[in-house]
Design an enzyme around this catalytic site. Sequence first.
Site, PDB file in Angstrom:
ATOM      1  CG  HIS A  83      -1.677   1.111   1.234  1.00  0.00           C
ATOM      2  ND1 HIS A  83      -3.271   0.888   1.137  1.00  0.00           N
ATOM      3  CD2 HIS A  83      -1.623   2.462   1.913  1.00  0.00           C
ATOM      4  CE1 HIS A  83      -3.886   2.327   1.263  1.00  0.00           C
ATOM      5  NE2 HIS A  83      -2.592   3.137   1.814  1.00  0.00           N
ATOM      6  CD  GLU A  84       1.505   3.722   3.779  1.00  0.00           C
ATOM      7  OE1 GLU A  84       1.766   4.758   3.014  1.00  0.00           O
ATOM      8  OE2 GLU A  84       0.504   3.404   4.344  1.00  0.00           O
ATOM      9  CG  HIS A 143       0.779   9.024  -6.925  1.00  0.00           C
ATOM     10  ND1 HIS A 143      -0.297   9.480  -6.255  1.00  0.00           N
ATOM     11  CD2 HIS A 143       0.344   9.511  -8.125  1.00  0.00           C
ATOM     12  CE1 HIS A 143      -1.262  10.056  -7.066  1.00  0.00           C
ATOM     13  NE2 HIS A 143      -0.463  10.166  -8.468  1.00  0.00           N
TER      14      HIS A 143
END
Length: 689
Positions: A481-482, A488
């Site tokens: 997730h991180e 991004h």
Amino acid sequence: MYGQFANCPIKSKKMEILSTIFNTKYNTAPFSQIKLDDYKPAFVENIKIAKAEIDAIINNPEAASFKNTIEALDFAGESLDRLSSIFFNLNSAETCDEMQKIAQEVSPLLTEFSNDIALNEDLFKRVKAVYDQKDSLTLTTEQATLLDKKFKGFSRNGALLNEEDKLKLREIDTELAKLQLTFGENVLAETNHYQLHITNEVDLKGLPNDAKEMAHALAKSKGLEGWVFTLDFPSYLPFITYVENRELRKEISIAYGKKGFQNNTYNNQEIVKRIVELRHNRANLLGYKSHSHFILEERMAQSPDKVLSFLNDLLEKAKPAAQKEFEQLTAFAKEVDGIDQLEKWDGAYYSEKLKQKLFNLDDELLKPYFKLENVLHGAFTIAEKLFGITFKEVFDIDKYHEDVQTFEVLDFENKLVAIFYSDFFPRKGKRNGAWMTSFKPQYTKDGINERPHVSIVCNFTPPTHSKPSLLTFNEVTTLFHEFGHALHGILANTTYPSLSGTSVYWDFVELPSQIMENWCYQPEALALFAKHYETGEIIPQEYVDKIKESASFLEGMATLRQLSFGLLDMAYHAKNQNIEDVKSFEKQAMEIATLYPDVEENCMSTSFSHIFQGGYSSGYYSYKWAEVLDADAFAYFQEKGIFNKEVATKFKDNVLSKGGTELPMELYKKFRGQEPKVDALLKRAGLLS
């Protein structure tokens, strides 16, 4: 502990290193050279520099243009932004009392400076002059977005107020900044001050050996016999999940739930009430009905009504399944241990027992296949397959703690894409949870594409003297997730820093993170990294099948829990509230989505850092909102192949690299070819009948 931040030394002879471009490899932060007494003078100096840059824009004798006003404004304060990112990131990951004191001192200075810009009439006149002629300007999509953002940054933050109201806004913002800092400091203090000291090993029956070993090492480090457990998640979660002693589970559960809700100096109740009041007053001052109306104007959801409709629609679909699951769990606890009423300290324990019974699967069975280094390498390998980037560990980049690892991120031509930091284990100066951040953004200036310095910070199960760090499956998905957030930032490719990387609408920012979790359930992906830490054996297919089969286990209950948090957030912020008692208010707001009996000693609001310290106020719903996006987006990968280059390139070019340069839905449609459909989420969660 590493370098200067281990004991938070204060004395230093100079602070120039925080006022200039750093004389380091890739202009990375020189952590080991920074002393605490460097910070405040550096903030004062950099605010002065930033003010001079703003004055130069205002006093430019030429007519206002996009380049000399809007673009210049976005690059103004570059050194101040860099300093702020270093200081406040360390205040979350490696803080101490002195650093928190400095934070309280510099936050009002930064708030005052921010207001000096937002409320500057002469600066706003130049921005408005450009905005008023936008239809006649030849702007790129990114430039048009920046112009709109800058204009709204003024109009939404007081530029149109009279002088008296501008003064009120300054006072509100200054008080809010300090209150939010204090809220977080209180939660951290409560976390650090609690420990459960066990001296009788019988009390630890059911606890896995890894967790027991970690607790023994912690006790030893404190000069104690036996075992010590804390409210840090890698310590708390195994205890609440596996320890058979119900009274001890109750004790640590209540301690976890009453952070900020005790009759001591760290009580956050009045702070919660004051933050809510100030946010509402601020919104009213700016012409909005509520804080939620103000916030959601710049979100995909657009309005409180739409958010509440979204939450309630999911609630309607999830609640029947959640109630059925809760009844199943209650019956199981009754059958196994004669428990008549399931309490909050029973949830994780019996959920794990039931999962083992239904799927013959538990974390202790899986953990040997999820050595931290292998999982991290797996994330790197998947990023390489999808996006053509590689991660190379380097040892000549400064870091703020010995646990931190540093990596060069390179493209297929071996050119630098980013610097990546990872920081995985809990310690006293680090707040709980997991997050991605950056020490330097990506942007393009003077023909140079400045590459970002990105970090992920987590609190995972640390290694012991006999075993490496072996992750639970939940920790595996957290890392992915991180890492999705990090991608991004890493793959950002924009011109302007305020539109780069994760600088997107809040209900869009979780798409890159949540979509990455999907690869953790795919056999092709697991084969890359899920290998037994001792034998090297790839995780057996039957385990993979069970992971996939159990993916939607108790998903109705998990969905209801998330919805309850979103509903609480909106209850605080969507309309004017006269909150006499925080506990009563919380209980009423969450009641419709609550399954477990209330615990009188507990109150979630007083440690709900997402909305009272972080940036999620009126935005907690975005986790579920982004789940709709990620389920729909990953369905596209599944249609074409989870490592399909064409789909991955479209995701990279239209989502990851674009930041906030266009409206999120437009970016999503360019990637997917259509708007997202909620059915993909409901199907994945097993909530479609």
